[in-house]
Design a protein around this motif. Structure first.
Motif, PDB file in Angstrom:
ATOM      1  N   LEU A 281       0.773  -1.181   0.045  1.00  0.00           N
ATOM      2  CA  LEU A 281      -0.085  -0.117   0.130  1.00  0.00           C
ATOM      3  C   LEU A 281       0.767   1.496   0.078  1.00  0.00           C
ATOM      4  CD1 LEU A 281      -2.250  -2.146   0.587  1.00  0.00           C
ATOM      5  CD2 LEU A 281      -3.176  -0.549   2.485  1.00  0.00           C
ATOM      6  N   SER A 282       1.828   1.118   0.892  1.00  0.00           N
ATOM      7  CA  SER A 282       2.677   2.360   0.903  1.00  0.00           C
ATOM      8  C   SER A 282       3.367   2.947  -0.025  1.00  0.00           C
ATOM      9  CB  SER A 282       3.339   2.375   2.303  1.00  0.00           C
ATOM     10  OG  SER A 282       4.295   1.481   1.958  1.00  0.00           O
TER      11      SER A 282
ATOM     12  N   TYR B  77      -1.652   5.713  -2.644  1.00  0.00           N
ATOM     13  CA  TYR B  77      -1.532   5.407  -1.171  1.00  0.00           C
ATOM     14  C   TYR B  77      -2.441   6.650  -0.454  1.00  0.00           C
ATOM     15  CZ  TYR B  77      -0.575   4.391   3.648  1.00  0.00           C
ATOM     16  OH  TYR B  77      -0.815   4.355   5.095  1.00  0.00           O
ATOM     17  N   SER B  78      -1.907   8.031  -0.721  1.00  0.00           N
ATOM     18  CA  SER B  78      -2.250   9.246  -0.083  1.00  0.00           C
ATOM     19  C   SER B  78      -3.677   9.080  -0.376  1.00  0.00           C
ATOM     20  CB  SER B  78      -1.563  10.124  -0.671  1.00  0.00           C
ATOM     21  OG  SER B  78      -0.315  10.419  -0.107  1.00  0.00           O
TER      22      SER B  78
ATOM     23  N   LEU C  11      -4.128  -0.052  -7.274  1.00  0.00           N
ATOM     24  CA  LEU C  11      -3.805  -0.240  -6.186  1.00  0.00           C
ATOM     25  C   LEU C  11      -4.534  -1.399  -5.362  1.00  0.00           C
ATOM     26  CD1 LEU C  11      -2.244   0.143  -3.544  1.00  0.00           C
ATOM     27  CD2 LEU C  11      -3.625   1.934  -2.784  1.00  0.00           C
TER      28      LEU C  11
ATOM     29  N   LYS D 247      -8.270   1.009   5.690  1.00  0.00           N
ATOM     30  CA  LYS D 247      -7.785   0.821   4.282  1.00  0.00           C
ATOM     31  C   LYS D 247      -8.081  -0.620   3.727  1.00  0.00           C
ATOM     32  CE  LYS D 247      -3.912   3.900   5.059  1.00  0.00           C
ATOM     33  NZ  LYS D 247      -4.195   4.237   6.672  1.00  0.00           N
TER      34      LYS D 247
ATOM     35  N   TYR E 168      -3.013  -5.241  -4.179  1.00  0.00           N
ATOM     36  CA  TYR E 168      -3.385  -5.380  -2.857  1.00  0.00           C
ATOM     37  C   TYR E 168      -4.023  -6.783  -2.755  1.00  0.00           C
ATOM     38  CZ  TYR E 168      -6.864  -6.236   0.720  1.00  0.00           C
ATOM     39  OH  TYR E 168      -7.728  -6.831   1.692  1.00  0.00           O
TER      40      TYR E 168
ATOM     41  N   HIS F 225       2.580   2.563  -3.259  1.00  0.00           N
ATOM     42  CA  HIS F 225       1.841   2.811  -4.432  1.00  0.00           C
ATOM     43  C   HIS F 225       1.493   4.169  -4.712  1.00  0.00           C
ATOM     44  CE1 HIS F 225      -1.449   2.760  -7.482  1.00  0.00           C
ATOM     45  NE2 HIS F 225      -0.972   1.368  -7.874  1.00  0.00           N
TER      46      HIS F 225
ATOM     47  N   LEU G 169      -5.857   6.768  -1.195  1.00  0.00           N
ATOM     48  CA  LEU G 169      -6.582   5.695  -0.438  1.00  0.00           C
ATOM     49  C   LEU G 169      -6.754   6.133   1.003  1.00  0.00           C
ATOM     50  CD1 LEU G 169      -7.621   2.832  -0.146  1.00  0.00           C
ATOM     51  CD2 LEU G 169      -5.436   2.240   0.338  1.00  0.00           C
ATOM     52  N   ALA G 170      -5.643   6.545   1.411  1.00  0.00           N
ATOM     53  CA  ALA G 170      -5.851   7.020   3.041  1.00  0.00           C
ATOM     54  C   ALA G 170      -7.066   7.797   3.138  1.00  0.00           C
ATOM     55  CB  ALA G 170      -4.528   7.733   3.457  1.00  0.00           C
TER      56      ALA G 170
END
Length: 750
Positions: free
Chosen positions: A382-383, A388-389, A463, A402, A467, A385, A391-392
């Motif tokens: 996740l971090s 990621y931001s 993502l 997440k 995942y 990709h 997604l967060a």
């Protein structure tokens, strides 16, 4: 998505099965404490005689890396954190400390250095002036040369640790200390951390088979003609003459000569006055022999009550011994995952640590496989990709984790792309995720990740697919480990999971469908390990509890406790509970305030059913949502029976305990039959452990694999062949270029 497979048993048959039962009344004045020390925190819990957690507390512990690969901790800080957590549990649960009969410890397999002359911590470097930093953490990798030297001996003890000693084990660390500690190791004795905790609690020098056999090269008596446990020839060969002195005194000595070695839950002794005061307990509290943390996960899960025909059949044929647990694979998941399985006879498995004898029960062997990163893998994917931001932000706005948000995206993508299923959605993503090397079954720390099927797509949808690929990798590698165990003689019937990954319905479904085995989620997802350590205390205290029940409390224990309470009131020691910290500085306790009495001790007419996870599932629903527990209330007909899901929390605090003794006395409820004072044939240590595990573990939740002919199972099987090829080809590619580079270097020298 096609509907999930149904249970093997009908609702009517389940209603009359042994898995539908009234929760027995707890013995109102009998409790046990469990302590778990992980890499980043210490935890403690209090359970009653039904295994219900009444209090749970956690406190962070620090680790230092002053130099690359040199990672240390402090046994003083860890002990203080344990004391804080135990006292918190006592306060939150409302339990009287004098009613706590036993305590068990588990911890990481880290090396603790203690001075023989004063029993105080000894610095392990790189700052040798700081004696507080006296633990070399399991993940410390300073002893590279020492590990290579040990493995170069080819000693027979190595075949019991997977063929070679890991850099994470303890002899390499001791060898490093000999050559770097100022003054050497002449005044140093060594403990694995679980054994140090029982030493700190009781003053005893007894060691556990779990620590000595699994991590220190101890070979139990009679195995390969071992007569002392430790091999003097081997230790001298690796330049460790000092720890051979006085019959291996520094490591715990020789069994039945100058040393005592115990299986899980055997009695170590009672708490010393000092440790009793520090823990807020009494000197009548009995300490059970500890285990490494992953093994506490095995104890806390594999006796879970579940509605699986094969397990029911095996249980009916069993003689009540701990051999009933053979074939039940425990997967203890966190940052990495450990896979632990028991056999009656030794099974040597390439790339799997062990077989280890006597570590859980006399005469039984355990194998320990593992994946170097599972939780860490998902976090890493996740971090790194680009989305990621995003997604967060989206998951936070939706008030979802997440992983839950990604699962929702995958569900929506199936509809949007008109794909057959989630598995089909990622059919061209071939993800091999050994980012941090391979622990089992390849046992190659040089292994790395390889991903086929990536594009330039930087969206959250992409993502989600990556995942999914990481989840599929974890499940496929679990199948690889299971197959390796099976080929070597194990008969694996099901997988008992524990850890936060249990909440990821997608991952649990993939594990079931890839391995073809039922996956069982325990009653306590996050607390399975600390719960397992509490069971060690229950095993150790069994005879003391029986005496207490037989005499209705009029025992020597009672008179001693009355005296201690008087001393405590006069001097402020013993059971005194430390006041909690300010809310700005106190670590967050994780004990739930849910009223467990309504869930666990229901009113008349209520009962519990441990049904497979997918019973009554709606299409396209339960693939992602796997709750841990489903209490059922019987109705007048099967058609009206509710399938509402509820999640069982850690347990209540004071709301359950306050007034419980008085209420039970008014109701005239009898003590549990297992605490009956009638004398029975004395079981061996392993059978005592299994009896406690069966009695207290409680119900689990089952995810059954889909039918072997289900399209998703067929697709995952095809991708498993590709997975194996990716693993094999990486090694071949590496060998090919290494050979060329070796020739190039030879040419340069000429």
């Amino acid at each position: 998505m096609p509907p999930l497979s149904k249970s093997h048993t009908s609702l009517a048959s389940r209603r009359s099965s042994v898995f539908n039962f009234h929760q027995p009344a707890p013995q109102p004045d009998v409790y046990y404490v469990g302590v778990d020390v992980g890499t980043g925190s210490a935890r403690a819990c209090i359970i009653d005689t039904n295994g219900i957690i009444l209090g749970l507390s956690e406190r962070p512990i620090t680790r230092h890396e002053l130099k690359p690969s040199h990672i240390t901790q402090s046994s003083t800080e860890i002990w203080n954190s344990i004391c804080f957590c135990v006292k918190n549990c006592i306060r939150d649960s409302g339990v009287d400390p004098s009613d706590i009969f036993g305590i068990g410890f588990d911890a990481t397999c880290s090396l603790v250095a203690i001075s023989e002359s004063n029993d105080q911590p000894v610095a392990v470097g790189p700052d040798f002036s700081d004696n507080k930093e006296n633990i070399i953490l399991w993940m410390d990798h300073r002893a590279v040369d020492e590990t290579n030297a040990i493995n170069a001996t080819g000693d027979k003890c190595l075949k019991y640790v997977g063929g070679q000693m890991s850099i994470e084990m303890e002899l390499p660390k001791i060898k490093w200390l000999k050559h770097h500690l100022p003054g050497g190791i002449s005044d140093v004795k060594f403990y694995d951390l679980p054994d140090y905790l029982t030493h700190r609690a009781t003053g005893s020098e007894a060691r556990s088979f779990c620590s000595a056999v699994c991590k220190q090269g101890f070979v139990p008596l009679g195995v390969d003609d071992s007569t002392t446990g430790w091999s003097k020839e081997f230790l001298q060969q690796v330049d460790l003459d000092e720890i051979c002195e006085d019959d291996f005194r520094k490591l715990g000595g020789i069994p039945n000569k100058n040393g005592t070695y115990l299986s899980a839950g055997d009695i170590v002794g009672k708490l010393t006055p000092q440790s009793a005061e520090e823990l807020g307990l009494t000197t009548e509290c009995i300490v059970g022999s500890g285990v490494i943390d992953a093994y506490a996960g095995w104890i806390g899960t594999v006796a879970g009550k579940v509605d699986i025909p094969k397990l029911q059949e095996l249980s009916e044929k069993s003689d009540g011994s701990i051999g009933t647990a053979c074939g039940r694979l425990a997967a203890v998941a966190g940052t990495s995952t450990c896979h632990i399985a028991m056999t009656k006879e030794p099974c040597f498995v390439q790339g799997v640590w062990g077989p280890y004898k006597d570590v859980m029960a006399p005469g039984y062997w355990l194998a320990e496989g593992g994946q170097s990163c599972t939780g860490a893998l998902l976090a890493h994917v996740l971090s790194i990709h680009p989305a990621y931001s995003e997604l967060a932000h989206l998951s936070e706005a939706s008030n979802l984790s997440k992983f839950d948000y990604l699962n929702m995206i995958l569900e929506n993508l199936v509809t949007d792309t008109k794909s057959r299923s989630v598995v089909s959605l990622a059919k061209h993503m071939f993800f091999y995720g050994d980012f941090h090397g391979n622990r089992s079954p390849v046992a190659d720390p040089r292994m790395k990740a390889s991903i086929i099927g990536q594009s330039m797509d930087t969206s959250v949808n992409d993502l989600a697919i990556q995942y999914f690929g990481a989840c599929e990798f974890i499940a496929q590698q679990t199948r690889q480990i299971v197959e390796s165990l099976t080929k070597s003689g194990h008969d694996i019937s099901c997988i008992f999971m524990s850890g936060g990954q249990c909440r990821n319905g997608l991952l649990m479904r993939l594990l079931a469908d890839c391995t073809g085995l039922p996956v069982i989620i325990p009653r306590y997802i996050d607390a399975a390990v600390v719960f397992g350590s509490a069971l060690l205390g229950a095993v150790a205290a069994e005879e003391s509890v029986a005496e207490h029940v037989a005499t209705k409390g009029r025992s020597r224990r009672s008179s001693i406790l009355v005296s201690q309470k008087s001393q405590t009131s006069l001097h402020g020691g013993g059971g005194a509970v430390e006041e909690p910290h300010s809310p700005y500085t106190a670590p967050s306790a994780t004990a739930s305030t849910t009223n467990m009495s309504a869930l666990v001790y229901p009113t008349a007419g209520h009962h519990f059913s441990m049904t497979p996870m997918d019973e009554g599932a709606e299409e396209n629903v339960d693939y992602f949502n796997q709750p841990t527990y489903k209490p059922k209330v019987p109705t007048t007909s099967e058609e009206e029976e509710s399938d509402e899901e509820e999640t069982l929390s850690f347990g209540s605090k004071s709301n359950v305990q306050k007034g419980l003794s008085q209420k039970l006395n008014k109701l005239g409820l009898k003590p549990l039959s297992t605490l009956d004072s009638k004398k029975e044939k004395e079981p061996n240590a392993g059978d005592k452990l299994w009896k406690i595990m069966e009695k207290m573990t409680g119900p689990g939740k089952v995810i059954l694999p889909s039918d072997p002919h289900h399209p998703d199972r067929k697709l995952l099987s095809a991708k498993y062949e590709i997975f194996l090829e990716q693993c094999k080809q990486q090694q071949q590619y590496r060998d090919l270029v290494d050979k060329v580079e070796l020739e190039n270097l030879k040419g340069l020298r000429v």
